[in-house]
Design a protein around this motif. Sequence first.
Motif, PDB file in Angstrom:
ATOM      1  N   UNK A   1     -82.490  37.858 -75.942  1.00 27.65           N
ATOM      2  CA  UNK A   1     -82.123  36.606 -75.282  1.00 27.65           C
ATOM      3  C   UNK A   1     -80.754  36.741 -74.630  1.00 27.65           C
ATOM      4  N   UNK A   2     -80.652  36.250 -73.412  1.00 28.65           N
ATOM      5  CA  UNK A   2     -79.384  36.246 -72.701  1.00 28.65           C
ATOM      6  C   UNK A   2     -78.718  34.893 -72.932  1.00 28.65           C
ATOM      7  N   UNK A   3     -77.475  34.923 -73.392  1.00 29.13           N
ATOM      8  CA  UNK A   3     -76.718  33.697 -73.629  1.00 29.13           C
ATOM      9  C   UNK A   3     -75.749  33.507 -72.462  1.00 29.13           C
ATOM     10  N   UNK A   4     -75.693  32.269 -71.959  1.00 28.53           N
ATOM     11  CA  UNK A   4     -74.858  31.997 -70.798  1.00 28.53           C
ATOM     12  C   UNK A   4     -74.368  30.562 -70.812  1.00 28.53           C
ATOM     13  N   UNK A   5     -73.409  30.295 -69.960  1.00 23.58           N
ATOM     14  CA  UNK A   5     -72.787  28.973 -69.902  1.00 23.58           C
ATOM     15  C   UNK A   5     -73.418  28.158 -68.792  1.00 23.58           C
ATOM     16  N   UNK A   6     -73.912  26.973 -69.131  1.00 18.55           N
ATOM     17  CA  UNK A   6     -74.492  26.080 -68.130  1.00 18.55           C
ATOM     18  C   UNK A   6     -73.417  25.395 -67.301  1.00 18.55           C
ATOM     19  N   UNK A   7     -73.831  24.640 -66.304  1.00 21.53           N
ATOM     20  CA  UNK A   7     -72.886  23.999 -65.394  1.00 21.53           C
ATOM     21  C   UNK A   7     -71.960  23.030 -66.102  1.00 21.53           C
ATOM     22  N   UNK A   8     -72.433  22.388 -67.152  1.00 18.01           N
ATOM     23  CA  UNK A   8     -71.614  21.421 -67.876  1.00 18.01           C
ATOM     24  C   UNK A   8     -70.926  22.039 -69.093  1.00 18.01           C
TER      25      UNK A   8
ATOM     26  N   UNK B   1     -81.712  32.301 -72.505  1.00 13.68           N
ATOM     27  CA  UNK B   1     -82.958  32.573 -71.807  1.00 13.68           C
ATOM     28  C   UNK B   1     -83.606  33.811 -72.402  1.00 13.68           C
ATOM     29  N   UNK B   2     -84.858  33.690 -72.769  1.00 14.27           N
ATOM     30  CA  UNK B   2     -85.590  34.825 -73.324  1.00 14.27           C
ATOM     31  C   UNK B   2     -85.847  35.867 -72.243  1.00 14.27           C
ATOM     32  N   UNK B   3     -85.653  37.129 -72.595  1.00 25.30           N
ATOM     33  CA  UNK B   3     -85.901  38.230 -71.674  1.00 25.30           C
ATOM     34  C   UNK B   3     -87.168  38.936 -72.144  1.00 25.30           C
ATOM     35  N   UNK B   4     -88.287  38.586 -71.550  1.00 24.30           N
ATOM     36  CA  UNK B   4     -89.573  39.110 -71.994  1.00 24.30           C
ATOM     37  C   UNK B   4     -89.631  40.630 -71.906  1.00 24.30           C
ATOM     38  N   UNK B   5     -89.011  41.211 -70.889  1.00 27.00           N
ATOM     39  CA  UNK B   5     -89.108  42.652 -70.667  1.00 27.00           C
ATOM     40  C   UNK B   5     -88.506  43.479 -71.800  1.00 27.00           C
ATOM     41  N   UNK B   6     -87.559  42.905 -72.563  1.00 25.90           N
ATOM     42  CA  UNK B   6     -86.936  43.660 -73.654  1.00 25.90           C
ATOM     43  C   UNK B   6     -87.223  43.043 -75.014  1.00 25.90           C
ATOM     44  N   UNK B   7     -88.194  42.131 -75.064  1.00 28.72           N
ATOM     45  CA  UNK B   7     -88.525  41.471 -76.326  1.00 28.72           C
ATOM     46  C   UNK B   7     -89.427  42.355 -77.169  1.00 28.72           C
ATOM     47  N   UNK B   8     -89.247  42.254 -78.477  1.00 26.58           N
ATOM     48  CA  UNK B   8     -90.112  42.990 -79.399  1.00 26.58           C
ATOM     49  C   UNK B   8     -91.509  42.410 -79.301  1.00 26.58           C
ATOM     50  N   UNK B   9     -92.566  43.230 -79.220  1.00 25.38           N
ATOM     51  CA  UNK B   9     -93.935  42.737 -79.050  1.00 25.38           C
ATOM     52  C   UNK B   9     -94.349  41.747 -80.132  1.00 25.38           C
TER      53      UNK B   9
END
Length: 203
Positions: free
Chosen positions: A80-87, A93-101
């Motif tokens: 999961x990518x952690x990021x700061x929203x506008x507020x 956001x989950x990153x499906x490409x690097x998620x464990x099956x």
Amino acid sequence: MAAAVGLVVAVLPTIELARQHGSVLVVVIGGFCAVLAGLVLGIRVSRAAVYSTDGSVVIRNYLWTRRVPIRDVLGVEAGRLYWCGRRGRLRRSRITAVSVPIGNRYSFASDGPGGRRATDMQQQLHSWIDQVIGAQIKGRARRAAHLDDAELAREARVAAAGVHWEHRRRRFAHKPPRPRWGILTTATECEVTARSGQPKNAH
């Protein structure tokens, strides 16, 4: 996996339509729509990825694509990518490409090749984020005095969300990152205090 997902989405609704409706036209139209949906989903599954371009991190998942400005990225953990929203809210956001099956969703490592590959990709992504984001925090702190008020406020929001993310990692017993976002928080607070005409507090 892409072929399997596309086949399931295309075939199962068509079979169900054939069972529920006697009209050949309904089955044909419904089957066509199901095949089209299966094809689109299969293509998206095969193209799931995470990459950087034009100052953003682009996450292409099965059903949606998100673009996050690199300057708002805080870190990555367990697919999961952690990021700061506008507020200023901490978002992820989950990153499906690097998620464990599926089947290993509660484990960061797996005995299967898919799980090992996902874990390796997570580590590579973590290293990249650490180099691109973590290594630049001190530089961002030094540049705080040269930002206009709007940019300074944005840096303060990102720094606060970053501190929140670090606390969250410690609370959930993940490997804690070395303290870093507090450096930017201190710099932005000192600069805001200086611009308000008040004496700076000692830090």
